[in-house]
Design an enzyme around this catalytic site. Structure first.
Site, PDB file in Angstrom:
ATOM      1  N   ASP A  95      -2.891 -13.480   6.677  1.00  0.00           N
ATOM      2  CA  ASP A  95      -1.073 -13.957   6.490  1.00  0.00           C
ATOM      3  C   ASP A  95      -0.627 -13.062   5.463  1.00  0.00           C
ATOM      4  O   ASP A  95      -0.163 -11.973   5.701  1.00  0.00           O
ATOM      5  CB  ASP A  95      -1.123 -15.642   5.896  1.00  0.00           C
ATOM      6  N   PHE A  99       2.307 -22.912  10.807  1.00  0.00           N
ATOM      7  CA  PHE A  99       1.297 -23.622  10.393  1.00  0.00           C
ATOM      8  C   PHE A  99       0.814 -23.727  11.498  1.00  0.00           C
ATOM      9  O   PHE A  99       0.595 -24.223  12.517  1.00  0.00           O
ATOM     10  CB  PHE A  99       1.402 -24.003   8.999  1.00  0.00           C
ATOM     11  N   ASP A 134      -7.530 -24.661   8.453  1.00  0.00           N
ATOM     12  CA  ASP A 134      -6.913 -26.449   8.536  1.00  0.00           C
ATOM     13  C   ASP A 134      -5.935 -26.594   7.968  1.00  0.00           C
ATOM     14  O   ASP A 134      -4.686 -25.161   7.955  1.00  0.00           O
ATOM     15  CB  ASP A 134      -7.913 -27.088   6.838  1.00  0.00           C
TER      16      ASP A 134
HETATM   17  P1  IMP Z   1      -3.610 -14.364   2.999  1.00  0.00           P
HETATM   18  O1  IMP Z   1      -4.339 -13.734   1.308  1.00  0.00           O
HETATM   19  O2  IMP Z   1      -1.856 -14.799   2.890  1.00  0.00           O
HETATM   20  O3  IMP Z   1      -4.272 -13.269   3.928  1.00  0.00           O
HETATM   21  O4  IMP Z   1      -4.119 -15.771   4.127  1.00  0.00           O
HETATM   22  C1  IMP Z   1      -5.657 -16.105   4.243  1.00  0.00           C
HETATM   23  C2  IMP Z   1      -5.826 -17.998   4.735  1.00  0.00           C
HETATM   24  O5  IMP Z   1      -4.226 -18.445   3.979  1.00  0.00           O
HETATM   25  C3  IMP Z   1      -6.303 -18.026   5.496  1.00  0.00           C
HETATM   26  O6  IMP Z   1      -7.762 -17.635   5.253  1.00  0.00           O
HETATM   27  C4  IMP Z   1      -6.408 -19.169   5.578  1.00  0.00           C
HETATM   28  O7  IMP Z   1      -6.837 -20.140   5.138  1.00  0.00           O
HETATM   29  C5  IMP Z   1      -5.158 -19.359   5.233  1.00  0.00           C
HETATM   30  N1  IMP Z   1      -3.279 -19.602   6.114  1.00  0.00           N
HETATM   31  C6  IMP Z   1      -2.648 -18.740   6.126  1.00  0.00           C
HETATM   32  N2  IMP Z   1      -1.419 -19.008   7.195  1.00  0.00           N
HETATM   33  C7  IMP Z   1      -2.505 -20.526   7.455  1.00  0.00           C
HETATM   34  C8  IMP Z   1      -2.030 -20.733   8.522  1.00  0.00           C
HETATM   35  O8  IMP Z   1      -0.752 -21.250   9.764  1.00  0.00           O
HETATM   36  N3  IMP Z   1      -3.177 -22.358   9.317  1.00  0.00           N
HETATM   37  C9  IMP Z   1      -3.984 -22.689   7.934  1.00  0.00           C
HETATM   38  N4  IMP Z   1      -4.043 -21.132   7.022  1.00  0.00           N
HETATM   39  C10 IMP Z   1      -3.338 -20.298   6.769  1.00  0.00           C
END
Ligand code: IMP
Ligand code: MG
Length: 194
Positions: free
Chosen positions: A119, A168, A175
């Site tokens: 993300d 989401f 989750d």
């Molecule tokens: P990042 O560090 O922002 O890339 O996010 C990584 C973590 O955020 C992922 O491993 C997920 O646990 C959580 N995450 C990000 N987007 C979503 C989503 O749409 N649904 C559920 N978890 C998310």
């Protein structure tokens, strides 16, 4: 298709069959990389590929990916790292916290980091940098999902299951407030229940 679970409606984005088919393709790609990198003449355990699923979100994806890799002759070591960047809602705290480290030695190893979704990219960037700092030989990254254009740090995953819209998503390990990880499909919380 929409299903109701725990009083909320979830639209199915990818069902079990589509996920399984995509994971088989990813396993093929990864086994190709592994074949190039393997040291057939040096079966030193320190040279085994080390696969690190980032917990908790990647556990379902990692379990399926690893079994597909095994069918293709890839037999890595596996260790787990728990990272957290999200609070119990849908907003990122922006800071990545290492909650549980791996025990395996990283130096001179080929590493495959496995996560559920890319993300903001902070989680994968954090884990990748840690592996590089510890002297990994090469670090590759596999994510089940990515939300294109959302990364705030310089990171791209090497193996990507599906690109999803900026909504989401839940299920298959992901989750929403600790719920829905066990769902066998990837879905999106329906608008009318937000
Ligand atoms: P990042 O560090 O922002 O890339 O996010 C990584 C973590 O955020 C992922 O491993 C997920 O646990 C959580 N995450 C990000 N987007 C979503 C989503 O749409 N649904 C559920 N978890 C998310
Ligand atoms: Mg996660």
């Amino acid at each position: 298709m929409q299903v109701a679970i725990g009083g909320k409606s979830i639209d199915i984005l990818y069902d079990e069959q589509r996920i399984a088919a995509r994971i088989t393709q990813l396993a093929y790609q990864i086994s190709g990389w592994h074949a190039e990198r393997a040291h057939p003449a040096a079966p030193d355990p320190d040279h085994h590929l080390l696969v690190i699923p980032l917990l908790r979100g990647s556990f379902v994806f990692a379990a399926d990916l690893l079994r597909e890799m095994s069918r293709l002759g890839v037999h890595p070591h596996i260790d787990f790292m728990t990272l957290s960047s999200y609070d119990s809602n849908t907003e990122s705290s922006g800071e990545v916290v290492l909650q549980r480290d791996i025990r395996e030695v990283v130096k001179a190893r080929d590493i495959l980091l496995v996560d559920d979704i890319l993300d903001s990219g902070r989680t994968l960037h954090f884990a990748r940098s840690l592996m590089v700092e510890r002297g990994a030989r090469q670090v590759k990254t596999a994510v089940l999902l990515e939300k294109p254009g959302k990364a705030v740090v310089d990171i791209r995953a090497d193996y990507i299951g599906f690109s999803v819209p900026d909504q989401f998503v839940v299920g298959y390990g992901l989750d929403y407030a600790h719920q829905y990880r066990e769902l066998p499909f990837i879905g999106v919380m329906a608008e009318n229940t937000e």
